[in-house]
Design a protein around this motif. Structure first.
Motif, PDB file in Angstrom:
ATOM      1  N   UNK A 176       0.832  -1.201   0.000  1.00 27.63           N
ATOM      2  CA  UNK A 176       0.000   0.000   0.000  1.00 27.63           C
ATOM      3  C   UNK A 176       0.866   1.249   0.000  1.00 27.63           C
ATOM      4  N   UNK A 177       0.560   2.144  -0.895  1.00 19.39           N
ATOM      5  CA  UNK A 177       1.305   3.391  -1.023  1.00 19.39           C
ATOM      6  C   UNK A 177       2.801   3.134  -1.219  1.00 19.39           C
ATOM      7  N   UNK A 178       3.120   2.098  -1.945  1.00 23.86           N
ATOM      8  CA  UNK A 178       4.529   1.769  -2.155  1.00 23.86           C
ATOM      9  C   UNK A 178       5.296   2.836  -2.900  1.00 23.86           C
ATOM     10  N   UNK A 179       4.580   3.685  -3.640  1.00 26.76           N
ATOM     11  CA  UNK A 179       5.253   4.757  -4.374  1.00 26.76           C
ATOM     12  C   UNK A 179       5.421   6.022  -3.535  1.00 26.76           C
ATOM     13  N   UNK A 180       5.008   5.977  -2.266  1.00 25.27           N
ATOM     14  CA  UNK A 180       5.244   7.087  -1.342  1.00 25.27           C
ATOM     15  C   UNK A 180       6.437   6.733  -0.461  1.00 25.27           C
ATOM     16  N   UNK A 181       7.537   7.443  -0.641  1.00 25.87           N
ATOM     17  CA  UNK A 181       8.798   7.151   0.051  1.00 25.87           C
ATOM     18  C   UNK A 181       9.163   8.345   0.928  1.00 25.87           C
ATOM     19  N   UNK A 182       9.281   8.120   2.225  1.00 25.25           N
ATOM     20  CA  UNK A 182       9.650   9.198   3.133  1.00 25.25           C
ATOM     21  C   UNK A 182      11.098   9.022   3.575  1.00 25.25           C
ATOM     22  N   UNK A 183      11.850  10.112   3.553  1.00 20.59           N
ATOM     23  CA  UNK A 183      13.249  10.116   3.981  1.00 20.59           C
ATOM     24  C   UNK A 183      13.315  10.867   5.309  1.00 20.59           C
ATOM     25  N   UNK A 184      13.822  10.201   6.339  1.00 22.39           N
ATOM     26  CA  UNK A 184      13.883  10.810   7.657  1.00 22.39           C
ATOM     27  C   UNK A 184      15.218  10.471   8.318  1.00 22.39           C
ATOM     28  N   UNK A 185      15.361  10.858   9.577  1.00 22.97           N
ATOM     29  CA  UNK A 185      16.573  10.555  10.349  1.00 22.97           C
ATOM     30  C   UNK A 185      16.197  10.600  11.817  1.00 22.97           C
ATOM     31  N   UNK A 186      17.092  10.141  12.667  1.00 18.89           N
ATOM     32  CA  UNK A 186      16.826  10.213  14.102  1.00 18.89           C
ATOM     33  C   UNK A 186      16.953  11.642  14.609  1.00 18.89           C
ATOM     34  N   UNK A 187      18.013  12.325  14.180  1.00 19.16           N
ATOM     35  CA  UNK A 187      18.324  13.666  14.663  1.00 19.16           C
ATOM     36  C   UNK A 187      18.570  14.614  13.494  1.00 19.16           C
ATOM     37  N   UNK A 188      18.560  15.928  13.735  1.00 14.13           N
ATOM     38  CA  UNK A 188      18.882  16.882  12.670  1.00 14.13           C
ATOM     39  C   UNK A 188      20.343  16.768  12.252  1.00 14.13           C
ATOM     40  N   UNK A 189      20.649  17.223  11.050  1.00 15.52           N
ATOM     41  CA  UNK A 189      22.034  17.321  10.601  1.00 15.52           C
ATOM     42  C   UNK A 189      22.642  16.046  10.073  1.00 15.52           C
ATOM     43  N   UNK A 190      21.835  15.000   9.879  1.00 15.83           N
ATOM     44  CA  UNK A 190      22.381  13.725   9.413  1.00 15.83           C
ATOM     45  C   UNK A 190      22.404  13.605   7.889  1.00 15.83           C
ATOM     46  N   UNK A 191      21.832  14.594   7.214  1.00 18.23           N
ATOM     47  CA  UNK A 191      21.885  14.598   5.752  1.00 18.23           C
ATOM     48  C   UNK A 191      20.618  14.099   5.078  1.00 18.23           C
ATOM     49  N   UNK A 192      19.482  14.117   5.776  1.00 18.67           N
ATOM     50  CA  UNK A 192      18.261  13.572   5.190  1.00 18.67           C
ATOM     51  C   UNK A 192      17.776  14.392   3.999  1.00 18.67           C
ATOM     52  N   UNK A 193      17.846  15.724   4.083  1.00 17.11           N
ATOM     53  CA  UNK A 193      17.388  16.548   2.958  1.00 17.11           C
ATOM     54  C   UNK A 193      18.298  16.342   1.756  1.00 17.11           C
ATOM     55  N   UNK A 194      19.592  16.292   1.989  1.00 17.05           N
ATOM     56  CA  UNK A 194      20.552  16.023   0.921  1.00 17.05           C
ATOM     57  C   UNK A 194      20.240  14.685   0.249  1.00 17.05           C
ATOM     58  N   UNK A 203       6.759   9.515  -5.222  1.00 19.59           N
ATOM     59  CA  UNK A 203       6.731  10.708  -4.380  1.00 19.59           C
ATOM     60  C   UNK A 203       7.749  10.539  -3.258  1.00 19.59           C
ATOM     61  N   UNK A 204       8.686  11.471  -3.178  1.00 21.09           N
ATOM     62  CA  UNK A 204       9.738  11.437  -2.155  1.00 21.09           C
ATOM     63  C   UNK A 204       9.469  12.569  -1.162  1.00 21.09           C
ATOM     64  N   UNK A 205       9.294  12.220   0.112  1.00 21.31           N
ATOM     65  CA  UNK A 205       9.026  13.201   1.159  1.00 21.31           C
ATOM     66  C   UNK A 205      10.275  13.419   1.997  1.00 21.31           C
ATOM     67  N   UNK A 206      10.623  14.674   2.223  1.00 21.34           N
ATOM     68  CA  UNK A 206      11.657  15.008   3.202  1.00 21.34           C
ATOM     69  C   UNK A 206      10.939  15.257   4.525  1.00 21.34           C
ATOM     70  N   UNK A 207      11.148  14.360   5.485  1.00 28.37           N
ATOM     71  CA  UNK A 207      10.409  14.387   6.746  1.00 28.37           C
ATOM     72  C   UNK A 207      11.213  15.066   7.848  1.00 28.37           C
ATOM     73  N   UNK A 208      10.550  15.554   8.894  1.00 29.20           N
ATOM     74  CA  UNK A 208      11.282  16.018  10.077  1.00 29.20           C
ATOM     75  C   UNK A 208      12.010  14.856  10.739  1.00 29.20           C
ATOM     76  N   UNK A 209      13.027  15.140  11.568  1.00 32.43           N
ATOM     77  CA  UNK A 209      13.707  14.077  12.322  1.00 32.43           C
ATOM     78  C   UNK A 209      12.748  13.398  13.291  1.00 32.43           C
ATOM     79  N   UNK A 210      12.968  12.136  13.549  1.00 26.18           N
ATOM     80  CA  UNK A 210      12.039  11.341  14.349  1.00 26.18           C
ATOM     81  C   UNK A 210      12.089  11.658  15.846  1.00 26.18           C
ATOM     82  N   UNK A 211      13.281  11.973  16.356  1.00 24.03           N
ATOM     83  CA  UNK A 211      13.428  12.064  17.810  1.00 24.03           C
ATOM     84  C   UNK A 211      13.208  13.457  18.383  1.00 24.03           C
TER      85      UNK A 211
END
Length: 269
Positions: free
Chosen positions: A80-98, A199-207
């Motif tokens: 389900x929603x396999x074409x929706x891909x979210x990119x996240x990280x545990x903390x800020x500054x790990x390079x998720x937006x890049x 669809x690629x989402x740049x997500x906020x950090x998880x923690x």
């Protein structure tokens, strides 16, 4: 989580055909068209259509392949929603937006796929900044204004297969908006309207934010970026614990040293 197969990416192996350049596309006269300075992005180490076989481009060719395989799966293997891909990280500054931008750029090189890059880090949006563009209305504006359509805020670019949905205006109720029925309807529309769209989402950090949990739970695939030699094992485990209900989680081990003077991305599925 799927099997822990590690793919070694230090040396490119196969030539991958690239999509033709898209300068002068028909939508250049649209008020929603934005010109990306691809030469500048390439100089900053980003993946671009005409950037050649750089180590970063080769890394993201390897990273995108299993994601696309799952996104295109059908029948019993479809997710389900396999074409929706979210990119996240545990903390800020790990390079998720890049990583999100490079992943979107790399997928946009495919011959039969279009890509929508969504800046969903609504508290600290940075996709447009990374791409050299000013702030624009976007996701939050659509969720707040029932009269506003996605087509009113999606930006076309000079990469004809790549569009951008900015974060839009900040809002103190961002978590509730991302967890709302309006957001669920929006995601369903995005996922199903175009069969060839990733669809690629740049997500906020998880923690450090609650918005990330509201968003990640609605995605088909999760990519978590981990910064080598910086992110603690505890942070990684806690971030993974918070998204353990997600069935398809992928890890990118970012900024690792393959050999002296060369950064590369370790990929874990």
């Amino acid at each position: 989580m799927d099997s822990k197969d590690v793919q070694d990416q230090q040396q490119p192996v196969h030539q991958v055909a690239e999509a033709p350049q898209a300068y002068g596309a028909d939508h250049t006269a649209s008020p929603h068209y934005r010109e990306l300075n691809l030469a500048t992005l390439q100089a900053q180490g980003m993946v671009t259509h005409d950037g050649g076989r750089t180590s970063v481009a080769e890394d993201f060719r390897i990273i995108k392949r299993p994601l696309l395989r799952k996104a295109r799966a059908s029948g019993a293997e479809a997710i389900r929603h396999g074409n929706l891909i979210v990119v996240t990280s545990a903390m800020p500054g790990e390079g998720k937006t890049y990583c999100a931008v490079n992943l979107a750029m790399s997928i946009a090189m495919e011959m039969d796929i279009t890509v929508l890059l969504v800046d969903a880090d609504v508290a600290r949006p940075s996709v447009l900044k990374v791409l050299g563009l000013p702030p624009e209305p976007g996701l939050m504006d659509v969720l707040l204004d029932e009269q506003l359509e996605m087509a009113d805020v999606i930006l076309k670019t000079n990469v004809s297969t790549l569009s951008i949905l900015p974060a839009g205006r900040s809002n103190k109720h961002a978590t509730e908006l991302l967890a709302s029925r309006a957001m669920s309807r929006l995601l369903a529309e995005i996922a199903s309207r175009y069969a060839d769209r990733i669809v690629v989402f740049d997500s906020p950090p998880l923690l450090i934010t609650s918005e990330a949990h509201a968003l990640v739970g609605q995605m088909g695939q999760v990519v978590m970026v981990v910064e080598a030699e910086t992110t603690t094992q505890h942070a990684v485990k806690e971030a993974l614990r918070q998204i353990e209900s997600c069935e398809h989680i992928h890890l990118i081990y970012n900024k690792t040293k393959g050999f002296p003077g060369n950064d590369y991305y370790g990929y874990y599925d």
